[in-house]
Structures are given as C-alpha cells and as structure tokens.
Scaffold this active site. Structure first.
Site, PDB file in Angstrom:
ATOM      1  N   GLU A  33       8.595   4.724  -4.059  1.00 47.44           N
ATOM      2  CA  GLU A  33       7.311   4.732  -4.772  1.00 47.44           C
ATOM      3  C   GLU A  33       7.225   6.023  -5.576  1.00 47.44           C
ATOM      4  O   GLU A  33       7.428   7.105  -5.035  1.00 47.44           O
ATOM      5  CB  GLU A  33       6.148   4.631  -3.792  1.00 47.44           C
ATOM      6  CG  GLU A  33       4.775   4.762  -4.415  1.00 47.44           C
ATOM      7  CD  GLU A  33       4.571   3.822  -5.591  1.00 47.44           C
ATOM      8  OE1 GLU A  33       4.288   4.324  -6.696  1.00 47.44           O
ATOM      9  OE2 GLU A  33       4.712   2.588  -5.414  1.00 47.44           O
ATOM     10  N   SER A  35       4.767   7.673  -6.854  1.00 52.11           N
ATOM     11  CA  SER A  35       3.647   8.592  -6.642  1.00 52.11           C
ATOM     12  C   SER A  35       3.089   8.448  -5.235  1.00 52.11           C
ATOM     13  O   SER A  35       2.882   7.329  -4.761  1.00 52.11           O
ATOM     14  CB  SER A  35       2.536   8.311  -7.656  1.00 52.11           C
ATOM     15  OG  SER A  35       1.356   9.032  -7.333  1.00 52.11           O
ATOM     16  N   TYR A  39       0.848   4.871  -2.590  1.00 49.59           N
ATOM     17  CA  TYR A  39       1.287   4.215  -1.366  1.00 49.59           C
ATOM     18  C   TYR A  39       0.360   3.036  -1.067  1.00 49.59           C
ATOM     19  O   TYR A  39      -0.862   3.184  -1.043  1.00 49.59           O
ATOM     20  CB  TYR A  39       1.249   5.181  -0.180  1.00 49.59           C
ATOM     21  CG  TYR A  39       2.220   6.333  -0.236  1.00 49.59           C
ATOM     22  CD1 TYR A  39       3.424   6.244  -0.923  1.00 49.59           C
ATOM     23  CD2 TYR A  39       1.925   7.534   0.416  1.00 49.59           C
ATOM     24  CE1 TYR A  39       4.308   7.313  -0.958  1.00 49.59           C
ATOM     25  CE2 TYR A  39       2.810   8.606   0.390  1.00 49.59           C
ATOM     26  CZ  TYR A  39       4.003   8.489  -0.302  1.00 49.59           C
ATOM     27  OH  TYR A  39       4.872   9.558  -0.337  1.00 49.59           O
ATOM     28  N   GLY A  41       0.288   0.375  -3.005  1.00 50.07           N
ATOM     29  CA  GLY A  41       0.299  -0.429  -4.216  1.00 50.07           C
ATOM     30  C   GLY A  41      -0.968  -0.383  -5.054  1.00 50.07           C
ATOM     31  O   GLY A  41      -1.943   0.311  -4.742  1.00 50.07           O
ATOM     32  N   THR A  42      -0.934  -1.157  -6.127  1.00 50.25           N
ATOM     33  CA  THR A  42      -2.033  -1.202  -7.091  1.00 50.25           C
ATOM     34  C   THR A  42      -3.341  -1.624  -6.451  1.00 50.25           C
ATOM     35  O   THR A  42      -4.397  -1.026  -6.690  1.00 50.25           O
ATOM     36  CB  THR A  42      -1.674  -2.178  -8.229  1.00 50.25           C
ATOM     37  OG1 THR A  42      -0.516  -1.694  -8.915  1.00 50.25           O
ATOM     38  CG2 THR A  42      -2.818  -2.320  -9.224  1.00 50.25           C
ATOM     39  N   CYS A  43      -3.296  -2.663  -5.625  1.00 47.25           N
ATOM     40  CA  CYS A  43      -4.524  -3.268  -5.106  1.00 47.25           C
ATOM     41  C   CYS A  43      -5.417  -2.274  -4.392  1.00 47.25           C
ATOM     42  O   CYS A  43      -6.605  -2.159  -4.708  1.00 47.25           O
ATOM     43  CB  CYS A  43      -4.174  -4.425  -4.170  1.00 47.25           C
ATOM     44  SG  CYS A  43      -5.619  -5.168  -3.392  1.00 47.25           S
ATOM     45  N   HIS A 441     -26.136 -23.736   8.964  1.00 45.83           N
ATOM     46  CA  HIS A 441     -27.285 -23.623   8.063  1.00 45.83           C
ATOM     47  C   HIS A 441     -28.093 -22.364   8.413  1.00 45.83           C
ATOM     48  O   HIS A 441     -28.251 -22.053   9.596  1.00 45.83           O
ATOM     49  CB  HIS A 441     -28.179 -24.860   8.213  1.00 45.83           C
ATOM     50  CG  HIS A 441     -29.473 -24.759   7.461  1.00 45.83           C
ATOM     51  ND1 HIS A 441     -29.564 -25.016   6.115  1.00 45.83           N
ATOM     52  CD2 HIS A 441     -30.728 -24.425   7.868  1.00 45.83           C
ATOM     53  CE1 HIS A 441     -30.814 -24.858   5.727  1.00 45.83           C
ATOM     54  NE2 HIS A 441     -31.549 -24.489   6.774  1.00 45.83           N
TER      55      HIS A 441
END
Length: 456
Positions: A33, A35, A39, A41-43, A441
C-alpha cells in the site's frame, strides 16, 4: 530479492480480504500500500464510510436547524469525528492483516516485468520483490477535467479533499451531475450550504428509471438545490477569497462566486504509477485492466480486482471479486463475474435512491411482457413516523412468470429494503411471495405488501 507466493498491490476490500485468506492457508503473502493513510482501502478512508458519516450527520443537522454559523460549528465537529473514525478503522485493518500473517509493505509499487515488482518506500529507498502470483487492487482516482484554472484554484476539491474541508462553504458549486456529485449536493444542502450543480447532459441521472429520476429532480430542486443541465464550467479563477466560475448555459453565460468547488466528474482506474505494460497486461479502451470472468488478466498468473478492473465501483463488488479469485486459486473455480447475480446499489441522497435490475424501459426493450407496481411514500405509516414521506417505490415485473426484473426505491431506508429484492431476484422468487409476506410493523419493508398489491 524477496520472493512471495502472492503479491497483492493495494489494501482495498478485495486485496485485504484475499490476502488474509491466502495467508491463513500458509501462503507467503505481501500486501503493498503506497500510503499509511490508506490502510483498508478507498472505502473506509476517502469514500463510503466517511461520506456516509457526513450524510447521517447532515440529516441530523438539518433537523436541528439554527443559524449558518451554528451549522458551520456542527460541521467542523463532524469533520473531526470523521477523521477519528477513519483513523480507528485504518488501524484495525492494519492490525487484522498483520495478525493474519500478511506482510504489509508501505510504498509505491511498479511492475518491472510479469513477476518482479519494484517498491519505492517513502524514504526513497527501493526494493525488488518476486511474486509467483500477483493481484492488482489499486482502485480508482478522481478525474479532473481540463477546465482553465480549475487545477490551480485553491478552492477546488475532489470528493476526497472535500471531506477534509473544515469550513462549511456558504456557497458550493458541484461540477458533475453523477452519483457522487448528487450525494455531496444532498449532504451540503442539509448542512446549510447553497448548492449549484452543473452537468453537461440534458437528462437527469439518465441511467435510472425515468419516473424515479423525475421524482428525484423535483425533490432536490424543492430542497433548494439549483441544477443546471446542458451547461458547462468553462473557466475558474480565484478572486478575493472566492472561486469565480464561468458557466455556459443554454440561456447564455454567467459568473458564479462560490466558497468551494467540488469536482465530481468521475473516477478512473488508478494505474499511472504501476506500469502494467511492463508485465504485458492488456487494458480496455477505457483504461481499466482487462480480465476474464475469473478476473484473470492477459497474463495467466496476474489477476485484477475492484475498481481497477473496470466494473461497478462498489466496495462490495471488490469483496465479491476476492471471492471469485479465491475460487479460482483455492476452490473449484465455479464462482465468476457471470454468476454473481443481481447487483444492488444505493445513492445516499435524502431520501436515498436504491436500485437493482432493469428499468421499465430496459425490460420492454428486452422483450418482456412488463407489469409495474408503484407506491408513494406518503401512504406508508413508517414514512410518516420518520417524517420522510417524500419519494416512491417502483417495481418492474415479468408479466408471464411473476418474477421481479427490477426495483427502484426512492425512499427512507431504501438501502436496507433493496436487499430483499436482490435475494428474491437471485432465488427466482415471484413478487407474490413478497406481497403476501408478514413483515414487522411499523417498518418500511412492510410497504412491499401494498406495493405488490398494486401490480398492473
């Protein structure tokens, strides 16, 4: 030169999941990775999690009301809380990978050939790695169009930079009428910004069902957003602490002074530093890594997962990609992109827009004998409880079999309900089962009783 059974480039959802699975089988696995701020990832760092954190807090801020300064103070606190959240998730992802036996390397990766990877570390030193198998999971990167002065403006941001902005812009210009742009328009309107959206096409969210798109446009306009269609930003300049955007519209030209500009013109596969050509990896015409149904590239021992492979840009697709690759390597190879079933998605507006399957127009064009069902949210008790009566539900049904072809939900909690449709479609369950099911409900899901009672 270090040798690995597996080298995974990119700490995204697909890469980290596959890395853990391979390491648990005793496979020597490196996860690269570039940067330490990415760590996980993008998400979790610059997309899904922080943006939906903003969305949730924006709705609460809108309900709380107050002066612009009060809203700006709340916004500033939300940005700091968002940073704390992403930092915590980032550390947990790192610890999980290392704990599973994965060797995490922080540096920029580039192919030297189809087996060798050069890693350049932040300090400037380099290292060559050899991988028996290599997996590309480098994600996407925001695209910034060549508009005069845009890249030079101090007040222009991509979605990633926008989520770091500490001062709430009183006036915000969004370039692009796609899903990312519309989500941020909804967030910042709820926070208290005056939002203008500029899109080049005439049709509003043209990939969606026409009726539902019209409902979204009507509601967003009523909420105070200015949406300019068949328009374009032609130039940007900074002046007296503001960004001045020159906008060409059907009616002529105008200049708009704003505190911030969000560039939301799409994302491109992130391959600039990787040099896949050195490994003989073929790309698609759109610049993504070309793969087969098993996500194998043109080089047999190299795979690609997630956004970089050119498919749907969702973290759960990247996760499913890891399952597909795992099936190819550790399983029987039966899981492929061709059999993952219907793919739902949600655009986190207020209310959220969720979809799975075909629109009515697509179903008719495909030759189906189409039936439809519609329900306005004002008729749903839980919507009234939530004070969220805007929006509608629409289902598209095969008139011969009763199977659901598509669902389009523009309503509160649609991001949860859409998964019921996904299950029904994949399992071949006719709409009558959802119509006659017993739901708790008051809930939004019980609206399916009334929705499917209205099939015609």
């Amino acid at each position: 030169m270090k040798e690995y059974g597996n080298i995974i480039i990119g700490f995204g959802k697909g890469g980290k999941t596959l890395a853990g699975a391979l390491a648990s089988k005793g496979e020597k696995t490196a996860l690269i990775e570039r940067s330490d701020k990415m760590y996980g990832g993008t998400c979790i760092n610059v997309a899904c999690i922080p943006s939906k954190f903003l969305e949730n807090n924006a709705r609460m801020s809108a309900a709380e009301g107050g002066s612009f300064q009060e809203k700006a103070d709340r916004y500033r606190k939300v940005i700091e809380e968002k940073r704390q959240l992403t930092a915590e998730l980032r550390q947990k992802n790192y610890n999980k990978a290392v704990g599973a036996g994965v060797e995490v390397l922080t540096g920029s990766a580039a192919f030297l050939d189809d087996h060798r990877i050069l890693v350049t570390y932040p300090e400037g030193n380099t290292e060559e790695l050899y991988g028996k198998r290599i997996f590309i999971n480098t994600g996407g990167t925001p695209f910034v169009p060549p508009i005069t002065g845009l890249k030079e403006s101090r007040y222009a941001y991509t979605s990633e930079g926008m989520m770091e902005l500490e001062e709430l812009p009183e006036k915000l210009l969004i370039i692009g009428g796609g899903y990312i742009g519309l989500e941020f328009a909804s967030y910042y309107t709820n926070f208290g910004s005056q939002v203008t959206i500029v899109q080049d096409g005439e049709a509003f969210i043209p990939r969606e069902d026409e009726e539902v798109s019209a409902a979204v446009l009507e509601h967003m306009t009523a909420a105070g957003m200015r949406i300019l269609r068949k328009a374009a930003v032609t130039a940007v300049r900074d002046e007296n602490g503001k960004a001045i955007a020159s906008i060409k519209t059907e009616g002529g030209e105008e200049e708009l002074s704003v505190d911030a500009i969000l560039v939301a013109t799409g994302r491109r596969p992130n391959l600039a530093e990787l040099h896949p050509e050195r490994a003989g990896i073929e790309l698609t015409q759109r610049g993504a890594v070309k793969t087969d149904e098993g996500l194998r590239t043109s080089v047999p021992h190299i795979w690609a997962m997630g956004d970089v492979a050119g498919g749907l840009q969702f973290t759960y697709i990247s996760l499913d990609d890891s399952r597909i690759v795992k099936s190819q390597i550790l399983g029987d190879g039966s899981r492929t992109t061709a059999n993952r079933g219907a793919v739902p998605y949600c655009v986190f507006l207020d209310p959220p827009l969720s979809r799975v399957g075909m629109t009515e127009a697509e179903a008719r064009k495909a030759g189906y004998e189409v039936k439809t069902a519609r329900l306005q949210m004002a008729a749903v008790p839980k919507a009234r409880v939530l004070k969220a009566t805007a929006g509608m539900m629409k289902a598209v049904i095969d008139g011969k079999t009763g199977l659901i072809l598509g669902a389009h939900l523009y309503c509160a909690e649609s991001y949860e309900i859409i998964n019921l449709f996904k299950l029904a479609m994949d399992a071949g369950i006719p709409y009558t089962v959802l119509r006659d099911n017993i739901y708790t409900h008051p809930t939004m899901s019980e609206a399916l009783n009334d929705l499917f009672a209205a099939v015609n």
